[in-house]
Structures are given as C-alpha cells and as structure tokens.
Design a protein around this motif. Structure first.
Motif, PDB file in Angstrom:
ATOM      1  N   ASN A  49       4.419  10.270  -6.873  1.00  0.00           N
ATOM      2  CA  ASN A  49       5.562  10.626  -7.707  1.00  0.00           C
ATOM      3  C   ASN A  49       5.301  10.468  -9.200  1.00  0.00           C
ATOM      4  N   ALA A  50       4.085  10.189  -9.578  1.00  0.00           N
ATOM      5  CA  ALA A  50       3.773   9.928 -10.989  1.00  0.00           C
ATOM      6  C   ALA A  50       4.107  11.125 -11.874  1.00  0.00           C
ATOM      7  N   GLN A  51       3.757  12.320 -11.467  1.00  0.00           N
ATOM      8  CA  GLN A  51       4.034  13.508 -12.287  1.00  0.00           C
ATOM      9  C   GLN A  51       5.532  13.721 -12.449  1.00  0.00           C
ATOM     10  N   GLU A  52       6.251  13.552 -11.357  1.00  0.00           N
ATOM     11  CA  GLU A  52       7.708  13.703 -11.409  1.00  0.00           C
ATOM     12  C   GLU A  52       8.324  12.654 -12.351  1.00  0.00           C
ATOM     13  N   ASP A  53       7.819  11.431 -12.284  1.00  0.00           N
ATOM     14  CA  ASP A  53       8.315  10.370 -13.163  1.00  0.00           C
ATOM     15  C   ASP A  53       7.999  10.674 -14.626  1.00  0.00           C
ATOM     16  N   MET A  54       6.802  11.185 -14.891  1.00  0.00           N
ATOM     17  CA  MET A  54       6.423  11.527 -16.267  1.00  0.00           C
ATOM     18  C   MET A  54       7.288  12.668 -16.793  1.00  0.00           C
ATOM     19  N   ASP A  55       7.556  13.653 -15.947  1.00  0.00           N
ATOM     20  CA  ASP A  55       8.407  14.770 -16.353  1.00  0.00           C
ATOM     21  C   ASP A  55       9.829  14.296 -16.664  1.00  0.00           C
ATOM     22  N   ALA A  56      10.337  13.401 -15.824  1.00  0.00           N
ATOM     23  CA  ALA A  56      11.686  12.870 -16.047  1.00  0.00           C
ATOM     24  C   ALA A  56      11.746  12.082 -17.350  1.00  0.00           C
ATOM     25  N   ARG A  57      10.706  11.315 -17.621  1.00  0.00           N
ATOM     26  CA  ARG A  57      10.669  10.544 -18.866  1.00  0.00           C
ATOM     27  C   ARG A  57      10.595  11.484 -20.077  1.00  0.00           C
ATOM     28  N   ARG A  58       9.734  12.477 -20.005  1.00  0.00           N
ATOM     29  CA  ARG A  58       9.585  13.440 -21.098  1.00  0.00           C
ATOM     30  C   ARG A  58      10.920  14.143 -21.381  1.00  0.00           C
ATOM     31  N   LEU A  59      11.622  14.529 -20.320  1.00  0.00           N
ATOM     32  CA  LEU A  59      12.920  15.172 -20.473  1.00  0.00           C
ATOM     33  C   LEU A  59      13.907  14.235 -21.157  1.00  0.00           C
ATOM     34  N   ARG A  60      13.973  13.004 -20.699  1.00  0.00           N
ATOM     35  CA  ARG A  60      14.933  12.056 -21.273  1.00  0.00           C
ATOM     36  C   ARG A  60      14.609  11.771 -22.733  1.00  0.00           C
ATOM     37  N   GLU A  61      13.329  11.649 -23.063  1.00  0.00           N
ATOM     38  CA  GLU A  61      12.940  11.426 -24.459  1.00  0.00           C
ATOM     39  C   GLU A  61      13.377  12.592 -25.340  1.00  0.00           C
ATOM     40  N   GLU A  88       0.834  -1.204   0.000  1.00  0.00           N
ATOM     41  CA  GLU A  88       0.000   0.000   0.000  1.00  0.00           C
ATOM     42  C   GLU A  88       0.869   1.255   0.000  1.00  0.00           C
ATOM     43  N   ASP A  89       1.915   1.275   0.815  1.00  0.00           N
ATOM     44  CA  ASP A  89       2.835   2.424   0.853  1.00  0.00           C
ATOM     45  C   ASP A  89       3.510   2.624  -0.499  1.00  0.00           C
ATOM     46  N   MET A  90       3.911   1.537  -1.141  1.00  0.00           N
ATOM     47  CA  MET A  90       4.553   1.637  -2.452  1.00  0.00           C
ATOM     48  C   MET A  90       3.594   2.212  -3.485  1.00  0.00           C
ATOM     49  N   LEU A  91       2.346   1.776  -3.448  1.00  0.00           N
ATOM     50  CA  LEU A  91       1.349   2.299  -4.386  1.00  0.00           C
ATOM     51  C   LEU A  91       1.103   3.779  -4.154  1.00  0.00           C
ATOM     52  N   ARG A  92       0.974   4.176  -2.916  1.00  0.00           N
ATOM     53  CA  ARG A  92       0.767   5.587  -2.600  1.00  0.00           C
ATOM     54  C   ARG A  92       1.959   6.428  -3.073  1.00  0.00           C
ATOM     55  N   SER A  93       3.154   5.926  -2.840  1.00  0.00           N
ATOM     56  CA  SER A  93       4.362   6.631  -3.262  1.00  0.00           C
ATOM     57  C   SER A  93       4.422   6.757  -4.780  1.00  0.00           C
ATOM     58  N   SER A  94       4.062   5.694  -5.487  1.00  0.00           N
ATOM     59  CA  SER A  94       4.111   5.750  -6.951  1.00  0.00           C
ATOM     60  C   SER A  94       3.102   6.745  -7.497  1.00  0.00           C
ATOM     61  N   ILE A  95       1.944   6.818  -6.874  1.00  0.00           N
ATOM     62  CA  ILE A  95       0.930   7.788  -7.305  1.00  0.00           C
ATOM     63  C   ILE A  95       1.410   9.208  -7.009  1.00  0.00           C
TER      64      ILE A  95
END
Length: 135
Positions: A35-47, A26-33
């Motif tokens: 941090n989702a925007q940050e992860d998407m931004d990092a992916r967009r930058l790398r692409e 449950e903690d991992m799921l909450r953390s992933s949610i």
C-alpha cells in the motif's frame, strides 16, 4: 555477553508474552509495502489541498486589505478567474490539477504581489531619511 578471561558466553533473549506474532508482523510489513504507493498518493493529495487552502486564504486576505487600491477592475479579472478555478479544484482528488491551479494563480498574481511589497516598503519608509538606515 562474553567473559574476556574465561571465554564463557551467555545470552538472554527477551520476548513479550503478549502482542503480535512474527507472522502478524510479517503480514503488516507486506501490507505496508503493497500500500506504499497508495499512501504516498494520499499524502501528496492532502499536501496539495492544504497548500491550496493556504493560498486561497492568503489571497482572499490580501485582496480584502488592498485589492481595490492596488488593482484596476481589469487587472482583477484574471486573478479572480484563477482564484475561482483553484477554489473549485481545491477539494478534488487530483493533486496534479490542484498543483497546476495553485501555480496558475500565483503567476496571475505576480504583479500584484510586487505592488503590495512596494506599497509596504513605501509605508515603512515614510517620513524616514536615507541616513536613518545607514548603520
């Protein structure tokens, strides 16, 4: 499972005796949610960084191959300026600026790309007759 004739039901629940607890999952799921925007931004930058690198390498190769033959010195100026701008931004952390620099470089090279394509078609068709292409 349920026996059709007698209606008797039985079930088996398989749980690992090791690994993550329900609260850890449950903690991992909450953390992933969270941090989702940050992860998407990092992916967009790398692409965008990868795309910039691809464009830089492709243009450098093209210019080395036939830039001097197909472009005048004056025509090379805006291309080289846009190229240097992209190189400077390619490792930045602003994916939008990188994207705009890629687009600006591609726009400055449109006529060059057209000339390269025409030159390659001429080279491929050299010595051929129109009848050779009718099949």
């Amino acid at each position: 499972a349920k026996e059709q004739s007698s209606g008797v039901e039985a079930s088996v629940e398989v749980k690992p005796s090791y690994g993550l607890t329900d609260s850890e999952i449950e903690d991992m799921l909450r953390s992933s949610i969270a941090n989702a925007q940050e992860d998407m931004d990092a992916r967009r930058l790398r692409e965008q960084q990868v795309e910039a690198k691809r464009v830089i390498e492709a243009l450098a190769s093209a210019l080395a191959a036939d830039g001097e033959q197909l472009l005048t010195k004056e025509e090379q100026v805006p291309i080289k300026k846009a190229f240097q701008q992209l190189v400077a931004l390619s490792e930045s952390d602003d994916h939008e600026a990188i994207k705009q620099a890629v687009e600006a470089l591609e726009k400055s090279c449109e006529f060059y790309v057209e000339r390269r394509m025409n030159a390659n078609v001429r080279k491929a068709m050299a010595g051929q007759k129109v009848e050779d292409f009718n099949d």
